[in-house]
Scaffold this active site. Structure first.
Site, PDB file in Angstrom:
ATOM      1  N   ALA A   1      20.894  11.063 -11.761  1.00 33.30           N
ATOM      2  CA  ALA A   1      21.918  12.093 -11.965  1.00 33.30           C
ATOM      3  C   ALA A   1      21.312  13.169 -12.850  1.00 33.30           C
ATOM      4  O   ALA A   1      21.833  13.494 -13.916  1.00 33.30           O
ATOM      5  CB  ALA A   1      23.164  11.492 -12.590  1.00 33.30           C
TER       6      ALA A   1
ATOM      7  N   GLY B   1      21.028  16.251 -12.272  1.00 29.65           N
ATOM      8  CA  GLY B   1      21.907  17.423 -12.338  1.00 29.65           C
ATOM      9  C   GLY B   1      21.168  18.737 -12.173  1.00 29.65           C
ATOM     10  O   GLY B   1      21.568  19.762 -12.722  1.00 29.65           O
ATOM     11  N   LEU B   2      20.079  18.675 -11.406  1.00 28.67           N
ATOM     12  CA  LEU B   2      19.337  19.888 -11.022  1.00 28.67           C
ATOM     13  C   LEU B   2      18.864  20.722 -12.216  1.00 28.67           C
ATOM     14  O   LEU B   2      18.923  21.945 -12.202  1.00 28.67           O
ATOM     15  CB  LEU B   2      20.173  20.740 -10.051  1.00 28.67           C
ATOM     16  CG  LEU B   2      20.503  20.042  -8.731  1.00 28.67           C
ATOM     17  CD1 LEU B   2      21.431  20.902  -7.881  1.00 28.67           C
ATOM     18  CD2 LEU B   2      19.237  19.717  -7.944  1.00 28.67           C
TER      19      LEU B   2
ATOM     20  N   ASN C   1      12.923  24.736  -2.883  1.00 28.45           N
ATOM     21  CA  ASN C   1      14.267  24.163  -2.782  1.00 28.45           C
ATOM     22  C   ASN C   1      15.196  24.995  -3.675  1.00 28.45           C
ATOM     23  O   ASN C   1      14.908  25.225  -4.843  1.00 28.45           O
ATOM     24  CB  ASN C   1      14.209  22.699  -3.233  1.00 28.45           C
ATOM     25  CG  ASN C   1      15.529  21.976  -3.086  1.00 28.45           C
ATOM     26  OD1 ASN C   1      16.410  22.098  -3.935  1.00 28.45           O
ATOM     27  ND2 ASN C   1      15.675  21.219  -2.026  1.00 28.45           N
TER      28      ASN C   1
ATOM     29  N   CYS D   1      23.573  18.107  -3.199  1.00 25.06           N
ATOM     30  CA  CYS D   1      23.324  17.335  -4.416  1.00 25.06           C
ATOM     31  C   CYS D   1      24.616  16.685  -4.907  1.00 25.06           C
ATOM     32  O   CYS D   1      25.591  17.381  -5.175  1.00 25.06           O
ATOM     33  CB  CYS D   1      22.750  18.207  -5.527  1.00 25.06           C
ATOM     34  SG  CYS D   1      22.397  17.195  -6.981  1.00 25.06           S
TER      35      CYS D   1
ATOM     36  N   ASN E   1      19.680  13.709   1.811  1.00 25.17           N
ATOM     37  CA  ASN E   1      19.715  13.721   0.359  1.00 25.17           C
ATOM     38  C   ASN E   1      20.202  12.329  -0.085  1.00 25.17           C
ATOM     39  O   ASN E   1      20.380  11.439   0.742  1.00 25.17           O
ATOM     40  CB  ASN E   1      20.642  14.848  -0.133  1.00 25.17           C
ATOM     41  CG  ASN E   1      20.216  15.357  -1.504  1.00 25.17           C
ATOM     42  OD1 ASN E   1      19.877  14.578  -2.390  1.00 25.17           O
ATOM     43  ND2 ASN E   1      20.231  16.659  -1.684  1.00 25.17           N
ATOM     44  N   THR E   2      20.440  12.151  -1.348  1.00 27.72           N
ATOM     45  CA  THR E   2      20.798  10.819  -1.860  1.00 27.72           C
ATOM     46  C   THR E   2      22.242  10.437  -1.519  1.00 27.72           C
ATOM     47  O   THR E   2      23.085  11.296  -1.282  1.00 27.72           O
ATOM     48  CB  THR E   2      20.621  10.790  -3.391  1.00 27.72           C
ATOM     49  OG1 THR E   2      21.371  11.869  -3.944  1.00 27.72           O
ATOM     50  CG2 THR E   2      19.168  10.925  -3.777  1.00 27.72           C
TER      51      THR E   2
ATOM     52  N   GLY F   1      15.274   5.870  -2.288  1.00 30.29           N
ATOM     53  CA  GLY F   1      14.305   4.786  -2.176  1.00 30.29           C
ATOM     54  C   GLY F   1      14.540   3.925  -0.944  1.00 30.29           C
ATOM     55  O   GLY F   1      15.444   4.200  -0.150  1.00 30.29           O
TER      56      GLY F   1
ATOM     57  N   THR G   1      11.084   9.173  -3.786  1.00 26.37           N
ATOM     58  CA  THR G   1      11.043   8.122  -4.804  1.00 26.37           C
ATOM     59  C   THR G   1       9.704   7.389  -4.850  1.00 26.37           C
ATOM     60  O   THR G   1       9.247   6.994  -5.926  1.00 26.37           O
ATOM     61  CB  THR G   1      12.206   7.132  -4.534  1.00 26.37           C
ATOM     62  OG1 THR G   1      13.432   7.884  -4.588  1.00 26.37           O
ATOM     63  CG2 THR G   1      12.267   6.016  -5.546  1.00 26.37           C
TER      64      THR G   1
END
Ligand SMILES: Cc1cc2nc3c(=O)[nH]c(=O)nc-3n(C[C@H](O)[C@H](O)[C@H](O)COP(=O)(O)O)c2cc1C
Length: 300
Positions: free
Chosen positions: A69, A71-72, A98, A128, A190-191, A215, A264
């Site tokens: 997390a 948070g960019l 990006n 995100c 993305n995640t 991952g 990852t």
């Protein structure tokens, strides 16, 4: 034997690139990885102004993956252009920036600022899960995906990659919306939003409570989504999510990805990207395949 692939008119020496946020702008990794050997370097998300990111702790290990997390957190576009782009220009690799933002205006500002810079492609992060505004809020609604894609395309000089969120019921809807808005390339995934609880302290492990899961744990979901999107749109796809080795990369290519990103895995073995490039070469040789492109989407 050909390893070159084409993304919206940009020719990459090979299909292997870094996943945003896991490789900085390549500086820290350049003592381990010869950036000249990569198809492209995808930078950490950059916004119009510096972002401090989320409070710590913001990273946690999980079975077969990790939660983040962050948070960019980023230094903002001015520092990025002065510090990171000149570094990347030294290498024979493509540069993909990006881009993140809290509003359409934020994204447009960064894209306009990069118009005359030595950047090959732009990856627009609308997925995100770790920022309160923007990010995933754009990426989950097909209508806003189409709108933001159109706004960004209006000002962009480089081809646009829209990065899709897996946190949706049907990813082909947002993929089609990005295509309708004029996207040149799609990247996914993305995640996946996740959570971890510390049973001894009886609290959330991450200060943000939730984080993005990445991952090997997410790879089967990612391969399924790449397959679905490849069969729903007519755009090249950059596949990612849990790629640890050449077999993983090949799965994504056979499912329909023209290129692949490694995220990852860089934290466990910083040389993963280079090893995958070598592995692809060996796989083509061993199987007497002339061109990597003949494998893209081969499994139907
Ligand atoms: C620590 C961390 C930071 C990330 N930061 C970004 C980011 O700035 N922009 C973005 O689009 N994706 C970001 N991602 C997502 C990755 O680029 C990638 O989509 C995801 O992690 C799945 O790939 P992987 O399983 O190989 O890591 C981040 C992932 C991690 C683990």
């Amino acid at each position: 034997m050909n390893l070159k692939v084409n993304l919206a008119g940009v020719e990459l020496n090979n299909p292997v690139m870094t996943a945003s946020g896991t490789f900085g702008s390549g500086m820290e990794y350049s003592s381990f990885v010869d950036l000249n050997q990569l198809g492209a370097v995808v930078t950490k998300g950059v916004a119009n102004v510096p972002w401090p990111g989320n409070p710590t702790p913001r990273i946690a290990e999980t079975y077969g993956g990790m939660l983040n997390a962050v948070g960019l957190q980023n230094p903002g576009i001015d520092v990025f252009v002065e510090r990171d782009l000149p570094f990347l220009k030294q290498y024979d690799t493509k540069v993909i920036v990006n881009v993140c933002g809290k509003s359409t205006k934020d994204y447009v500002e960064v894209v306009e600022r990069l118009a005359d810079e030595a950047v090959d492609l732009l990856e627009i992060n609308i997925s995100c899960p770790n920022v309160k505004e923007g990010g995933i809020a754009f990426g989950q609604n097909p209508k806003s995906v189409e709108e933001i894609t159109r706004e960004v395309k209006r000002v962009a000089k480089q081809p646009i990659i829209m990065k899709l969120s897996p946190n949706v019921t049907d990813i082909t809807e947002t993929a089609k919306a990005a295509e309708a808005g004029g996207a040149d390339v799609l990247s996914l995934i993305n995640t996946l939003t996740g959570m971890k609880i510390d049973v001894n302290r009886r609290c959330f492990v991450l200060a943000n409570k939730t984080g993005g899961l990445s991952g090997p744990a997410i790879k089967p979901v990612a391969v399924r989504m790449v397959y679905q999107v490849a069969n729903a749109v007519n755009l090249p796809i950059i596949g990612m999510g849990g790629i640890m080795n050449v077999e993983d990369a090949l799965e994504f290519i056979l499912a329909g990805a023209t290129a692949v990103s490694v995220g990852t895995a860089n934290f466990a073995n910083p040389c993963t990207t280079m090893e995958i490039v070598q592995g692809l070469q060996k796989y083509l040789e061993k199987n007497k395949i002339d061109d990597i492109n003949s494998l893209v989407g081969l499994v139907k």
